[in-house]
Every structure is written in C-alpha cells, then in structure tokens.
Design a protein around this motif. Sequence first.
Motif, PDB file in Angstrom:
ATOM      1  N   LYS A 145       0.501  -1.241  -0.277  1.00 36.83           N
ATOM      2  CA  LYS A 145      -0.110   0.588  -0.133  1.00 36.83           C
ATOM      3  C   LYS A 145       0.595   1.123  -0.534  1.00 36.83           C
ATOM      4  N   PRO A 146       1.119   2.490  -0.880  1.00 41.29           N
ATOM      5  CA  PRO A 146       1.353   3.664  -0.220  1.00 41.29           C
ATOM      6  C   PRO A 146       1.513   3.928   1.156  1.00 41.29           C
ATOM      7  N   ARG A 147       2.321   4.387   1.102  1.00 37.92           N
ATOM      8  CA  ARG A 147       2.947   5.055   2.649  1.00 37.92           C
ATOM      9  C   ARG A 147       2.874   6.184   2.365  1.00 37.92           C
ATOM     10  N   LEU A 148       2.274   7.588   3.239  1.00 38.31           N
ATOM     11  CA  LEU A 148       2.119   8.638   3.173  1.00 38.31           C
ATOM     12  C   LEU A 148       3.274   9.129   4.120  1.00 38.31           C
ATOM     13  N   LEU A 149       4.080  10.413   3.154  1.00 41.58           N
ATOM     14  CA  LEU A 149       5.437  10.554   4.475  1.00 41.58           C
ATOM     15  C   LEU A 149       5.179  11.669   5.272  1.00 41.58           C
ATOM     16  N   PRO A 150       5.238  12.699   6.370  1.00 42.42           N
ATOM     17  CA  PRO A 150       4.594  13.628   6.480  1.00 42.42           C
ATOM     18  C   PRO A 150       5.997  15.009   5.525  1.00 42.42           C
ATOM     19  N   THR A 151       5.394  14.811   4.471  1.00 41.78           N
ATOM     20  CA  THR A 151       5.884  16.084   4.017  1.00 41.78           C
ATOM     21  C   THR A 151       5.012  16.258   3.118  1.00 41.78           C
ATOM     22  N   THR A 152       5.013  17.464   2.568  1.00 44.84           N
ATOM     23  CA  THR A 152       3.977  17.976   1.288  1.00 44.84           C
ATOM     24  C   THR A 152       4.608  19.035   0.428  1.00 44.84           C
ATOM     25  N   ILE A 153       4.862  19.393  -0.976  1.00 45.64           N
ATOM     26  CA  ILE A 153       5.208  18.751  -1.549  1.00 45.64           C
ATOM     27  C   ILE A 153       4.407  19.955  -2.812  1.00 45.64           C
ATOM     28  N   ASN A 154       4.671  21.463  -2.573  1.00 45.14           N
ATOM     29  CA  ASN A 154       3.796  22.393  -4.155  1.00 45.14           C
ATOM     30  C   ASN A 154       4.679  22.698  -5.109  1.00 45.14           C
ATOM     31  N   ARG A 155       4.026  22.210  -6.019  1.00 41.32           N
ATOM     32  CA  ARG A 155       4.706  22.718  -7.683  1.00 41.32           C
ATOM     33  C   ARG A 155       4.211  23.793  -8.895  1.00 41.32           C
ATOM     34  N   TYR A 156       5.358  24.218  -8.790  1.00 41.19           N
ATOM     35  CA  TYR A 156       4.560  25.661  -9.621  1.00 41.19           C
ATOM     36  C   TYR A 156       5.622  24.914 -11.214  1.00 41.19           C
ATOM     37  N   ALA A 188       9.883  28.842 -19.368  1.00 40.28           N
ATOM     38  CA  ALA A 188       9.026  28.417 -18.571  1.00 40.28           C
ATOM     39  C   ALA A 188      10.210  28.141 -17.172  1.00 40.28           C
ATOM     40  N   THR A 189       9.735  28.519 -15.681  1.00 39.36           N
ATOM     41  CA  THR A 189      10.351  28.461 -14.521  1.00 39.36           C
ATOM     42  C   THR A 189       9.607  27.489 -13.652  1.00 39.36           C
ATOM     43  N   TYR A 190      10.114  25.733 -13.206  1.00 39.02           N
ATOM     44  CA  TYR A 190       9.946  25.148 -13.017  1.00 39.02           C
ATOM     45  C   TYR A 190      10.244  25.113 -11.527  1.00 39.02           C
ATOM     46  N   VAL A 191       9.080  25.194 -10.157  1.00 42.33           N
ATOM     47  CA  VAL A 191       9.522  25.440  -8.969  1.00 42.33           C
ATOM     48  C   VAL A 191       8.537  25.076  -8.084  1.00 42.33           C
ATOM     49  N   TYR A 192       9.002  24.576  -6.958  1.00 39.03           N
ATOM     50  CA  TYR A 192       8.721  23.326  -6.134  1.00 39.03           C
ATOM     51  C   TYR A 192       8.789  24.233  -3.749  1.00 39.03           C
ATOM     52  N   GLN A 193       7.930  24.089  -3.328  1.00 39.36           N
ATOM     53  CA  GLN A 193       8.566  24.106  -1.760  1.00 39.36           C
ATOM     54  C   GLN A 193       7.845  23.277  -1.360  1.00 39.36           C
ATOM     55  N   VAL A 194       8.524  23.059  -0.168  1.00 45.96           N
ATOM     56  CA  VAL A 194       8.637  21.555   0.115  1.00 45.96           C
ATOM     57  C   VAL A 194       9.065  22.578   2.323  1.00 45.96           C
TER      58      VAL A 194
END
Length: 367
Positions: A145-156, A188-194
């Motif tokens: 089963k997928p296991r969620l890790l306690p980290t969030t990412i927002n992608r732009y 374009a610019t790829y951005v991730y916010q963690v």
Amino acid sequence: MLARTGWSVRVNERTPAIREVGAGIFLRNNSIEVLEEFGVLDSLRARGTELSHQITVDGAGSVMEERSLSGMSRVTVLPRQALVEELLAAAVNAGVEVVTGAEAVGISPDGSLTLRDGSQRKADLVVAADGVHSRLRSSFGELAKPRLLPTTINRYLLPHRKFAVEPFHREFWGPNRRIGIAPAGPDATYVYQVCKASDHAAGKLPSDAELWTRSIPVLADFFQEIARAPSIPHQYVTVKCSKWSVGRAAIIGDAAHGMPPTLGQGAGVSIMNARGLAAALTQHQDVATALRDWETTVRYITDRTQAWAIRFDVFANRFPDNLAFMRWPVAWCFKNFPILNARMRIAERGLVDTHLGQKLESSALFS
C-alpha cells in the motif's frame, strides 16, 4: 522500447486523452541515456533546459554546496506535459496502438488483462504502470500500500524565466522549509516548495509570501511572485512491492517503487527499469524467465535509490530543529567525499554496470 525491439504493443489508457497533471520534471543521466538511445532526446531538448550546476543555498544566501552537472551527473528539466507528448509521439511512430478510455481493472500471471467494460484480452506480456495508487498490483498477490510521508510539496510552472536566467538548479533551505528553482525550457521555470505536512501555514495555498520570506529572506521578491501563481499540492508517498512480476505479468514505475522526489529519480528510475525490461526480453525467449532476470538485475539500484530518497527527505525537510547546526557539516561531507554522493546517486549510472545495460541488438532501428 518494446515496439522498437519487435513487439506488437497496445497501450490501454484509463483517461479519455493522453495528458499529464503536474508542473516540471527532472530527468537525470540514467533516463537521459535511454532517451538518447531511442532517439527521443533531441526533440525534448528544444522543450527543456540542460542544467550546468546545482547549488544549495541557506536562507541568507550563503552557498552550502555546489555541483557541476555533467557526465553521469547531467540533468535536463522540462514541463511534464512535454515529456508525455514526446513519448506518445515516439510510441505511435514505432507502431504502438494507443487506446484511450480503456481502464484496466485486473491482470493475471497468464497474461490476461480485464478492462472496466468486462472485456478480456490475452497477451504474451502484460505490464501494469498505473501509479502509486495502483489497483492492478493486487491482482497477482501484491498487497503493498502507498505509505504517506509527513512532507508536503507544492509545485509551480511559471510562464517565464525571470528568476532562472542561468541554467542552474538552485535550492534554498530554511528551517525545515525548502524551495527549488530551475529553468524548464525557453519560457518556463519549474518551482517546488517543500515543508513538513504538519506545517500547515507553510503548506497552504495560495502561498504565504510573508511567512516564507521570514524563513528564506533572500527570496522575498520571489515569494511575492509565486503567491499569485497556480500550484499543484502533493504529499510525499512511497511504495515498496515485494515482487515486480509473476508469470507473464509485470508492474513498473511508481506502482512498484514510488519514492519521494528528493533525488529527482521517480521518472528516471522508471525509464531506466523499462529499458532493462526491454533488454531482458531480447535476451530470453521465455517471458517469465526474462522478468525474473530483469528484477534480479535492476532491483538493487531502485531499492537503494528509494532508501536514499527517504533519508534525504528526513535530512532536508524533517531535521530536528535543535540539530539544525549539523546541516552545514553534513552538506560539507557530501561535497568533499565523492563516495557519499556516489552511493546516494547510484541510479545516475544507469544500467552500465549490469548485463542489461548492453546495447540492444536492434538499436539500428532507433536512429
């Protein structure tokens, strides 16, 4: 790849159209080598950016680590949609039949495929590639089963290069908050916010520019920009299957080995493993034998990469606040002891050290 090596291939796609939901994507050397071999990279280059350096910076702007991205460390960044479109075009040109609106709900070791409408199809090989939330992996006894890790990412995906003029991947670290910025093509610019999943204020959308500026002051103007930009949120997830094949059925990609994106290897390992699968099928007449050889040969690279990706998530995103002073020494060790980087980035070598890394016999077809 299967079509180019003589197979008759049909892709059953669940959705009504071939499309990607996401922002940008990092392709590292292991996947770049495969795309080069199969003649896909040239068209992708025009839609992405080949990076020259990766730079890690603290919140005040001081450089913690700098790496040259060349040789087996090379990286290309591009919009995810561009990768999907170019792979689709290459598949169709190779003779692959692509059927949309055809959701698969079951596979079996004898090569049977069951679709949502109740119809069944038989094949010499069935490959499930239906993501971290795969329904198909349970069809042959895989209960992972997928296991969620306690980290969030927002992608732009920003429609300009105002903050990424140079071909650099810059990562800015605050206290358990992190921003990555990289050019992803001409415009374009790829951005991730963690951040930690429990850090709701930092993970909320639209992004709180003032809050993030307090963590990483050097990016004050940048945070004002992304506060107005659309974003796609995710939580880190991992999947580890005990086996990747049974009989004439196989599972590949995130469905088999989903990992956090900390090393930028989700797509890279998937493409590398697909190349290994195609190679194994050219070396063995029996499909089940080929699948066993494939997993035995390539799995250790994937497992180590997944383990390092999880470790890096802890170091980069969930480091204890009272030990924050240890980040500099750890970063220094990775900068000055290449053996550490080599272990963490084992996947970047691709399959060169395995018998499945040999050039495919029909490679003349790829030009």
